[in-house]
Design a protein around this motif. Structure first.
Motif, PDB file in Angstrom:
ATOM      1  N   ALA A  45      42.140  42.020  34.414  1.00 43.00           N
ATOM      2  CA  ALA A  45      40.753  42.338  34.751  1.00 43.00           C
ATOM      3  C   ALA A  45      39.785  41.783  33.722  1.00 43.00           C
ATOM      4  O   ALA A  45      38.609  41.532  34.037  1.00 43.00           O
ATOM      5  CB  ALA A  45      40.572  43.857  34.873  1.00 43.00           C
ATOM      6  N   GLY A  46      40.261  41.584  32.498  1.00 48.22           N
ATOM      7  CA  GLY A  46      39.414  41.028  31.454  1.00 48.22           C
ATOM      8  C   GLY A  46      39.178  39.538  31.577  1.00 48.22           C
ATOM      9  O   GLY A  46      38.326  38.975  30.881  1.00 48.22           O
ATOM     10  N   SER A  47      39.916  38.870  32.457  1.00 46.62           N
ATOM     11  CA  SER A  47      39.730  37.441  32.675  1.00 46.62           C
ATOM     12  C   SER A  47      38.480  37.192  33.501  1.00 46.62           C
ATOM     13  O   SER A  47      38.186  37.927  34.450  1.00 46.62           O
ATOM     14  CB  SER A  47      40.948  36.853  33.394  1.00 46.62           C
ATOM     15  N   THR A  48      37.785  36.135  33.177  1.00 46.96           N
ATOM     16  CA  THR A  48      36.584  35.780  33.939  1.00 46.96           C
ATOM     17  C   THR A  48      36.918  35.206  35.315  1.00 46.96           C
ATOM     18  O   THR A  48      36.030  35.048  36.152  1.00 46.96           O
ATOM     19  CB  THR A  48      35.748  34.748  33.159  1.00 46.96           C
ATOM     20  N   TYR A  49      38.207  34.912  35.565  1.00 48.46           N
ATOM     21  CA  TYR A  49      38.609  34.261  36.812  1.00 48.46           C
ATOM     22  C   TYR A  49      39.232  35.208  37.834  1.00 48.46           C
ATOM     23  O   TYR A  49      39.473  34.813  38.972  1.00 48.46           O
ATOM     24  CB  TYR A  49      39.633  33.154  36.517  1.00 48.46           C
ATOM     25  N   ILE A  50      39.542  36.433  37.444  1.00 44.31           N
ATOM     26  CA  ILE A  50      40.360  37.311  38.288  1.00 44.31           C
ATOM     27  C   ILE A  50      39.558  38.521  38.746  1.00 44.31           C
ATOM     28  O   ILE A  50      38.959  39.226  37.926  1.00 44.31           O
ATOM     29  CB  ILE A  50      41.623  37.757  37.525  1.00 44.31           C
ATOM     30  N   ALA A 113      49.936  43.440  26.342  1.00 42.18           N
ATOM     31  CA  ALA A 113      49.060  43.124  25.207  1.00 42.18           C
ATOM     32  C   ALA A 113      48.556  41.692  25.211  1.00 42.18           C
ATOM     33  O   ALA A 113      48.000  41.232  24.216  1.00 42.18           O
ATOM     34  CB  ALA A 113      49.783  43.418  23.882  1.00 42.18           C
ATOM     35  N   VAL A 114      48.730  40.966  26.322  1.00 42.66           N
ATOM     36  CA  VAL A 114      48.249  39.586  26.358  1.00 42.66           C
ATOM     37  C   VAL A 114      46.729  39.569  26.206  1.00 42.66           C
ATOM     38  O   VAL A 114      46.022  40.280  26.925  1.00 42.66           O
ATOM     39  CB  VAL A 114      48.679  38.875  27.657  1.00 42.66           C
ATOM     40  N   PRO A 115      46.192  38.798  25.282  1.00 43.00           N
ATOM     41  CA  PRO A 115      44.727  38.713  25.158  1.00 43.00           C
ATOM     42  C   PRO A 115      44.115  38.071  26.409  1.00 43.00           C
ATOM     43  O   PRO A 115      44.636  37.084  26.927  1.00 43.00           O
ATOM     44  CB  PRO A 115      44.532  37.825  23.923  1.00 43.00           C
ATOM     45  N   SER A 116      43.015  38.638  26.878  1.00 45.93           N
ATOM     46  CA  SER A 116      42.360  38.083  28.071  1.00 45.93           C
ATOM     47  C   SER A 116      41.910  36.645  27.842  1.00 45.93           C
ATOM     48  O   SER A 116      41.886  35.823  28.774  1.00 45.93           O
ATOM     49  CB  SER A 116      41.173  38.962  28.473  1.00 45.93           C
ATOM     50  N   ASP A 120      42.519  33.261  30.309  1.00 41.68           N
ATOM     51  CA  ASP A 120      41.517  32.259  30.705  1.00 41.68           C
ATOM     52  C   ASP A 120      41.952  30.858  30.305  1.00 41.68           C
ATOM     53  O   ASP A 120      41.773  29.895  31.069  1.00 41.68           O
ATOM     54  CB  ASP A 120      40.165  32.587  30.070  1.00 41.68           C
ATOM     55  N   GLN A 121      42.539  30.734  29.112  1.00 46.19           N
ATOM     56  CA  GLN A 121      42.922  29.402  28.625  1.00 46.19           C
ATOM     57  C   GLN A 121      44.028  28.782  29.470  1.00 46.19           C
ATOM     58  O   GLN A 121      43.993  27.586  29.784  1.00 46.19           O
ATOM     59  CB  GLN A 121      43.366  29.489  27.164  1.00 46.19           C
ATOM     60  N   VAL A 122      45.008  29.581  29.871  1.00 44.29           N
ATOM     61  CA  VAL A 122      46.101  29.006  30.663  1.00 44.29           C
ATOM     62  C   VAL A 122      45.619  28.693  32.084  1.00 44.29           C
ATOM     63  O   VAL A 122      46.068  27.718  32.704  1.00 44.29           O
ATOM     64  CB  VAL A 122      47.339  29.931  30.655  1.00 44.29           C
ATOM     65  N   GLN A 183      56.074  32.736  27.757  1.00 44.82           N
ATOM     66  CA  GLN A 183      55.408  34.003  27.981  1.00 44.82           C
ATOM     67  C   GLN A 183      54.904  34.028  29.425  1.00 44.82           C
ATOM     68  O   GLN A 183      55.197  33.138  30.225  1.00 44.82           O
ATOM     69  CB  GLN A 183      54.213  34.166  27.022  1.00 44.82           C
ATOM     70  N   THR A 184      54.151  35.045  29.741  1.00 46.67           N
ATOM     71  CA  THR A 184      53.324  35.049  30.943  1.00 46.67           C
ATOM     72  C   THR A 184      51.918  35.443  30.513  1.00 46.67           C
ATOM     73  O   THR A 184      51.751  36.055  29.454  1.00 46.67           O
ATOM     74  CB  THR A 184      53.833  36.050  32.017  1.00 46.67           C
ATOM     75  N   PRO A 185      50.898  35.111  31.308  1.00 48.24           N
ATOM     76  CA  PRO A 185      50.948  34.543  32.651  1.00 48.24           C
ATOM     77  C   PRO A 185      51.467  33.100  32.704  1.00 48.24           C
ATOM     78  O   PRO A 185      51.339  32.340  31.762  1.00 48.24           O
ATOM     79  CB  PRO A 185      49.489  34.588  33.111  1.00 48.24           C
ATOM     80  N   GLN A 186      52.050  32.817  33.873  1.00 48.26           N
ATOM     81  CA  GLN A 186      52.394  31.463  34.262  1.00 48.26           C
ATOM     82  C   GLN A 186      51.571  31.159  35.518  1.00 48.26           C
ATOM     83  O   GLN A 186      51.494  31.996  36.427  1.00 48.26           O
ATOM     84  CB  GLN A 186      53.890  31.330  34.524  1.00 48.26           C
TER      85      GLN A 186
END
Length: 253
Positions: A45-50, A113-116, A120-122, A183-186
């Motif tokens: 949810a912290g991603s600007t794309y999702i 714990a993946v940083p948002s 975004d970067q992946v 890792q994920t996300p993939q």
């Protein structure tokens, strides 16, 4: 005309987490007042794309729909193997209207714990690729290949040193140059992922992540350096580390 692909998020939460050794499915382990699954959805949810997320759950799951998530959620039923759950998720995303060149972001419920920023970067990297991109970190530890021996005559053995795993010994050191820990996300193009998973099914292949399916067809997947905070809950000791990471992250400005 805007040609940017639509982004479809998926969390695979149909597994039992047998290595974790808990009486409940691993994704429902509580950390800091929430389940792993709730934490992981919140990171997406912290991603600007999702803006929504597909949860792929077991057929007998009665827990997921009782939780509070940070995104609108829809569901698909997973399979016996992880890749079968992902395949079911891809079909659900396509049924919901995904285009062939859209991107699907696949995350593990056990990586809360993946940083948002990394998410975004992946996604940004995958937008520039024909097949996709994954988060990963370069291997830094010294890697040892083990060999099994049924018996060894030594003082160490007579004193039961290393008795928890007494029959594995160092064979050689593996050159870690060029080795990365996935890792994920993939993130993958929807139709390309659908195609490689069909290949996995047809040839009865064993894969440990979605990128492995692309490897079987020699299709290039980009590596994007991720944070070492993005650890996966696999064993009970990992919960201690994750709780500390989540606490530290919550205190960052």
């Amino acid at each position: 005309m805007n040609t940017a692909p639509n982004i479809h998020a998926m969390i695979v939460a149909a597994g039992r987490g047998s290595r974790f050794g808990a009486p409940i499915a691993k994704q429902y382990t509580m950390l800091k007042g929430q389940t792993l699954l709730e934490h992981s959805v919140a990171r997406l949810a912290g991603s600007t794309y999702i803006d929504k997320c597909l949860l792929v759950v077991a057929a007998d799951d009665s827990t997921a729909q009782t939780l509070n998530f940070a995104l609108p959620i829809y569901y698909a039923i997973g399979g016996a193997e992880r890749w079968q759950s992902v395949q079911a998720g891809v079909e659900a995303i396509i049924h919901a209207g995904a285009a062939a060149t859209d991107l699907v972001v696949i995350h593990d419920a056990a990586r809360p714990a993946v940083p948002s920023h990394d998410i975004d970067q992946v996604i940004k990297a995958a937008m520039l690729e024909p097949y996709g991109a994954i988060l990963a970190t370069p291997v830094t530890d010294t890697l040892k290949e083990a060999q099994y021996q049924t018996h060894i005559q030594s003082i160490a053995e007579s004193k039961s040193i290393g008795e928890t795993n007494p029959h594995y010994y160092v064979k050689r050191t593996i050159d870690r140059n060029g080795l990365w820990q996935a890792q994920t996300p993939q993130v993958f193009r929807v139709e390309q992922l659908r195609r490689v998973l069909a290949y996995v099914a047809e040839h009865n292949l064993i894969i440990t992540d979605e990128a492995s399916a692309f490897e079987h067809l020699a299709l290039p997947i980009r590596l994007v350096t991720g944070s070492r905070q993005n650890i996966k809950l696999t064993y009970p000791d990992d919960a201690i580390l994750l709780a500390a990471i989540l606490t530290a992250q919550s205190q960052q400005p």
